[in-house]
Design a protein around this motif. Structure first.
Motif, PDB file in Angstrom:
ATOM      1  N   ILE A  98       6.862  41.862 -26.574  1.00 13.63           N
ATOM      2  CA  ILE A  98       8.143  41.151 -26.574  1.00 13.63           C
ATOM      3  C   ILE A  98       7.948  39.859 -27.361  1.00 13.63           C
ATOM      4  O   ILE A  98       7.272  38.936 -26.892  1.00 13.63           O
ATOM      5  N   LEU A  99       8.519  39.785 -28.558  1.00 16.57           N
ATOM      6  CA  LEU A  99       8.262  38.674 -29.469  1.00 16.57           C
ATOM      7  C   LEU A  99       9.478  37.750 -29.561  1.00 16.57           C
ATOM      8  O   LEU A  99      10.613  38.217 -29.720  1.00 16.57           O
ATOM      9  N   CYS A 100       9.210  36.441 -29.479  1.00 20.23           N
ATOM     10  CA  CYS A 100      10.263  35.437 -29.698  1.00 20.23           C
ATOM     11  C   CYS A 100      11.506  35.784 -28.897  1.00 20.23           C
ATOM     12  O   CYS A 100      12.621  35.833 -29.425  1.00 20.23           O
ATOM     13  N   SER A 101      11.316  36.022 -27.623  1.00 16.09           N
ATOM     14  CA  SER A 101      12.408  36.509 -26.788  1.00 16.09           C
ATOM     15  C   SER A 101      12.295  35.913 -25.401  1.00 16.09           C
ATOM     16  O   SER A 101      11.520  34.986 -25.162  1.00 16.09           O
ATOM     17  N   GLY A 102      13.079  36.444 -24.476  1.00 15.68           N
ATOM     18  CA  GLY A 102      13.053  35.939 -23.116  1.00 15.68           C
ATOM     19  C   GLY A 102      13.729  36.898 -22.170  1.00 15.68           C
ATOM     20  O   GLY A 102      14.463  37.803 -22.577  1.00 15.68           O
ATOM     21  N   PRO A 156      28.651  34.611 -42.604  1.00 12.51           N
ATOM     22  CA  PRO A 156      28.289  33.435 -43.405  1.00 12.51           C
ATOM     23  C   PRO A 156      28.480  32.115 -42.661  1.00 12.51           C
ATOM     24  O   PRO A 156      27.834  31.118 -42.999  1.00 12.51           O
ATOM     25  N   ALA A 157      29.331  32.114 -41.620  1.00 13.30           N
ATOM     26  CA  ALA A 157      29.575  30.891 -40.857  1.00 13.30           C
ATOM     27  C   ALA A 157      28.342  30.436 -40.085  1.00 13.30           C
ATOM     28  O   ALA A 157      28.241  29.257 -39.719  1.00 13.30           O
ATOM     29  N   VAL A 158      27.395  31.356 -39.835  1.00 16.27           N
ATOM     30  CA  VAL A 158      26.194  30.980 -39.073  1.00 16.27           C
ATOM     31  C   VAL A 158      24.937  31.069 -39.931  1.00 16.27           C
ATOM     32  O   VAL A 158      23.821  31.014 -39.408  1.00 16.27           O
ATOM     33  N   LEU A 159      25.102  31.179 -41.244  1.00 18.81           N
ATOM     34  CA  LEU A 159      23.955  31.366 -42.139  1.00 18.81           C
ATOM     35  C   LEU A 159      23.007  30.165 -42.110  1.00 18.81           C
ATOM     36  O   LEU A 159      21.796  30.311 -41.934  1.00 18.81           O
ATOM     37  N   ILE A 160      23.543  28.956 -42.257  1.00  8.12           N
ATOM     38  CA  ILE A 160      22.693  27.767 -42.320  1.00  8.12           C
ATOM     39  C   ILE A 160      22.018  27.507 -40.984  1.00  8.12           C
ATOM     40  O   ILE A 160      20.804  27.262 -40.918  1.00  8.12           O
ATOM     41  N   SER A 161      22.775  27.592 -39.900  1.00  9.65           N
ATOM     42  CA  SER A 161      22.180  27.329 -38.586  1.00  9.65           C
ATOM     43  C   SER A 161      21.124  28.380 -38.237  1.00  9.65           C
ATOM     44  O   SER A 161      20.103  28.067 -37.615  1.00  9.65           O
ATOM     45  N   SER A 162      21.348  29.625 -38.653  1.00 11.03           N
ATOM     46  CA  SER A 162      20.368  30.672 -38.390  1.00 11.03           C
ATOM     47  C   SER A 162      19.076  30.410 -39.157  1.00 11.03           C
ATOM     48  O   SER A 162      17.974  30.548 -38.608  1.00 11.03           O
ATOM     49  N   ALA A 163      19.199  30.028 -40.431  1.00 13.53           N
ATOM     50  CA  ALA A 163      18.014  29.729 -41.234  1.00 13.53           C
ATOM     51  C   ALA A 163      17.204  28.600 -40.605  1.00 13.53           C
ATOM     52  O   ALA A 163      15.965  28.633 -40.603  1.00 13.53           O
ATOM     53  N   GLN A 164      17.885  27.615 -40.044  1.00 13.77           N
ATOM     54  CA  GLN A 164      17.191  26.489 -39.409  1.00 13.77           C
ATOM     55  C   GLN A 164      16.440  26.920 -38.161  1.00 13.77           C
ATOM     56  O   GLN A 164      15.364  26.391 -37.860  1.00 13.77           O
ATOM     57  N   ARG A 165      16.995  27.883 -37.429  1.00 17.15           N
ATOM     58  CA  ARG A 165      16.340  28.370 -36.210  1.00 17.15           C
ATOM     59  C   ARG A 165      15.241  29.379 -36.517  1.00 17.15           C
ATOM     60  O   ARG A 165      14.225  29.422 -35.830  1.00 17.15           O
ATOM     61  N   TRP A 166      15.466  30.201 -37.529  1.00 20.21           N
ATOM     62  CA  TRP A 166      14.589  31.345 -37.777  1.00 20.21           C
ATOM     63  C   TRP A 166      13.201  30.975 -38.287  1.00 20.21           C
ATOM     64  O   TRP A 166      12.224  31.598 -37.893  1.00 20.21           O
ATOM     65  N   PHE A 167      13.158  29.995 -39.207  1.00 23.13           N
ATOM     66  CA  PHE A 167      11.938  29.791 -39.987  1.00 23.13           C
ATOM     67  C   PHE A 167      11.269  28.456 -39.698  1.00 23.13           C
ATOM     68  O   PHE A 167      11.928  27.425 -39.577  1.00 23.13           O
ATOM     69  N   ALA A 168       9.926  28.490 -39.654  1.00 24.79           N
ATOM     70  CA  ALA A 168       9.168  27.247 -39.566  1.00 24.79           C
ATOM     71  C   ALA A 168       9.284  26.494 -40.894  1.00 24.79           C
ATOM     72  O   ALA A 168       9.593  27.077 -41.940  1.00 24.79           O
ATOM     73  N   VAL A 218       5.023  37.201 -26.908  1.00 19.13           N
ATOM     74  CA  VAL A 218       4.555  36.383 -28.021  1.00 19.13           C
ATOM     75  C   VAL A 218       5.602  35.342 -28.382  1.00 19.13           C
ATOM     76  O   VAL A 218       6.804  35.654 -28.477  1.00 19.13           O
ATOM     77  N   ALA A 219       5.159  34.114 -28.612  1.00 17.72           N
ATOM     78  CA  ALA A 219       6.053  33.043 -29.049  1.00 17.72           C
ATOM     79  C   ALA A 219       5.533  32.448 -30.346  1.00 17.72           C
ATOM     80  O   ALA A 219       4.323  32.404 -30.583  1.00 17.72           O
ATOM     81  N   GLY A 220       6.453  31.979 -31.183  1.00 22.19           N
ATOM     82  CA  GLY A 220       6.075  31.190 -32.346  1.00 22.19           C
ATOM     83  C   GLY A 220       5.903  29.743 -31.931  1.00 22.19           C
ATOM     84  O   GLY A 220       6.681  29.215 -31.128  1.00 22.19           O
ATOM     85  N   SER A 221       4.895  29.075 -32.457  1.00 24.19           N
ATOM     86  CA  SER A 221       4.611  27.706 -32.033  1.00 24.19           C
ATOM     87  C   SER A 221       5.745  26.744 -32.355  1.00 24.19           C
ATOM     88  O   SER A 221       5.892  25.713 -31.698  1.00 24.19           O
ATOM     89  N   VAL A 232       0.587  32.759 -28.448  1.00 22.30           N
ATOM     90  CA  VAL A 232       1.376  31.908 -29.336  1.00 22.30           C
ATOM     91  C   VAL A 232       0.848  32.065 -30.761  1.00 22.30           C
ATOM     92  O   VAL A 232      -0.367  32.024 -30.988  1.00 22.30           O
ATOM     93  N   VAL A 233       1.768  32.256 -31.699  1.00 25.73           N
ATOM     94  CA  VAL A 233       1.402  32.387 -33.110  1.00 25.73           C
ATOM     95  C   VAL A 233       1.664  31.053 -33.802  1.00 25.73           C
ATOM     96  O   VAL A 233       2.811  30.605 -33.874  1.00 25.73           O
ATOM     97  N   PRO A 234       0.624  30.397 -34.324  1.00 27.89           N
ATOM     98  CA  PRO A 234       0.819  29.112 -35.015  1.00 27.89           C
ATOM     99  C   PRO A 234       1.605  29.281 -36.317  1.00 27.89           C
ATOM    100  O   PRO A 234       1.554  30.337 -36.959  1.00 27.89           O
ATOM    101  N   GLY A 235       2.330  28.235 -36.682  1.00 28.17           N
ATOM    102  CA  GLY A 235       3.010  28.211 -37.967  1.00 28.17           C
ATOM    103  C   GLY A 235       4.172  29.153 -38.089  1.00 28.17           C
ATOM    104  O   GLY A 235       4.539  29.568 -39.201  1.00 28.17           O
ATOM    105  N   ALA A 236       4.779  29.520 -36.969  1.00 28.22           N
ATOM    106  CA  ALA A 236       5.929  30.423 -36.985  1.00 28.22           C
ATOM    107  C   ALA A 236       7.001  29.885 -36.050  1.00 28.22           C
ATOM    108  O   ALA A 236       6.697  29.226 -35.053  1.00 28.22           O
ATOM    109  N   ALA A 237       8.240  30.216 -36.366  1.00 23.80           N
ATOM    110  CA  ALA A 237       9.353  29.850 -35.505  1.00 23.80           C
ATOM    111  C   ALA A 237       9.863  31.100 -34.791  1.00 23.80           C
ATOM    112  O   ALA A 237       9.157  31.667 -33.959  1.00 23.80           O
ATOM    113  N   HIS A 238      11.052  31.591 -35.158  1.00 21.41           N
ATOM    114  CA  HIS A 238      11.713  32.633 -34.362  1.00 21.41           C
ATOM    115  C   HIS A 238      11.531  34.050 -34.907  1.00 21.41           C
ATOM    116  O   HIS A 238      11.897  35.007 -34.231  1.00 21.41           O
ATOM    117  N   LEU A 239      10.988  34.202 -36.126  1.00 21.29           N
ATOM    118  CA  LEU A 239      10.833  35.548 -36.709  1.00 21.29           C
ATOM    119  C   LEU A 239       9.363  35.783 -37.062  1.00 21.29           C
ATOM    120  O   LEU A 239       8.990  35.935 -38.224  1.00 21.29           O
TER     121      LEU A 239
END
Length: 266
Positions: A121-125, A147-159, A211-214, A238-245
């Motif tokens: 179970i990765l990046c979940s709850g 497209p309305a959530v594109l920018i906010s998703s990119a901010q959450r998804w990636f380190a 598994v969680a991203g750091s 925990v995987v270092p250097g990763a966010a949500h994906l």
């Protein structure tokens, strides 16, 4: 509500006797964009990625569905592949899912306890966000499109630095979000609004790796630790250097974690 139709794509083929990993997507992503890099590094496993309704290769949903409905859809996909001979009954079967796909994994552990040998179970709850937030996002996307959530998703998804460092991978993921059916995306949000299995984790009998991203602010390490503590055979990493994906951001680390977790059961 009803069980939605979903489709899957084979990302790697390790032969007719190899263990099979069913890989689940995060909301807004296609299984191929999210899992291809990890699949290429996961030696000895056949990897099959499924897509959420209205994402990737799966058709759009005509009505709403719940997490148990999604779990039933995945189980049905596996059973159909087995009946067709695409998966042998002698092959070991594992599951790994990210975010919403991870929530589906927990539901599979509850509703189909004999289907998979173990779950990642990765990046979940066991519960992600709150109902009000999911309902609000569903309404935004239903009326304005993904497209309305594109920018906010990119901010959450990636380190930090991933988009600049991995332009192709990040573009593929963001395009899969932009191309997702807005009504199906909204139905996914509503399914998450009603999902909470925190009090049922002890019922999951198979081994679970959480598994969680750091750098993940959506489902931080505490979420993985809660799952690991609640499942009788649970553990967290925990995987270092990763966010949500994590599978897209750190494929080598993800492949190593999953390979070492699944192989002892072989």
């Amino acid at each position: 509500m009803s069980v939605p139709q979903i489709k899957a794509t084979q990302l790697s083929n390790a032969g007719p006797e190899a263990p099979v990993l069913i890989a689940g997507p995060s909301l807004g992503t296609s299984g191929t964009a999210l899992w291809s890099s990890t699949a290429a590094l996961l030696d000895g496993f056949t990897v099959i990625a499924w897509d959420l309704p209205g994402h990737g290769n799966s058709p759009a949903a005509a009505e709403g569905f719940s997490l148990p409905d999604l779990a039933e859809a995945v189980a049905g996909l596996v059973k159909a592949a087995t009946a067709a001979g695409d998966i042998s009954e002698t092959q070991d079967l594992y599951y790994a899912g990210v975010s919403l796909g991870g929530a589906v994994g927990l539901q599979l552990g509850l509703d189909f306890p004999m289907l998979f040998t173990s779950l990642a179970i990765l990046c979940s709850g066991a519960k992600i966000g709150d109902a009000e937030g999911w309902e609000a996002r569903a309404e935004t996307v239903r009326t304005q499109g993904t497209p309305a959530v594109l920018i906010s998703s990119a901010q959450r998804w990636f380190a930090e630095g991933f988009i600049e460092r991995e332009k192709g991978a990040s573009a593929a993921l963001l395009h899969s979000l932009q191309d997702a059916d807005r009504f199906s995306y909204a139905f996914c949000c509503q399914a998450l609004a009603g999902f909470d299995v925190r009090e049922r984790l002890a019922e999951i009998a198979v081994p679970v790796l959480a598994v969680a991203g750091s750098e993940d602010v959506v489902t931080p390490a505490a979420f993985a630790e809660l799952i690991a503590a609640g499942v009788p055979q649970g553990r967290a990493a925990v995987v270092p250097g990763a966010a949500h994906l994590v599978p897209a951001e750190q494929p080598a680390a993800t492949a190593e974690l999953l390979g070492s977790f699944f192989r002892p059961a072989n």
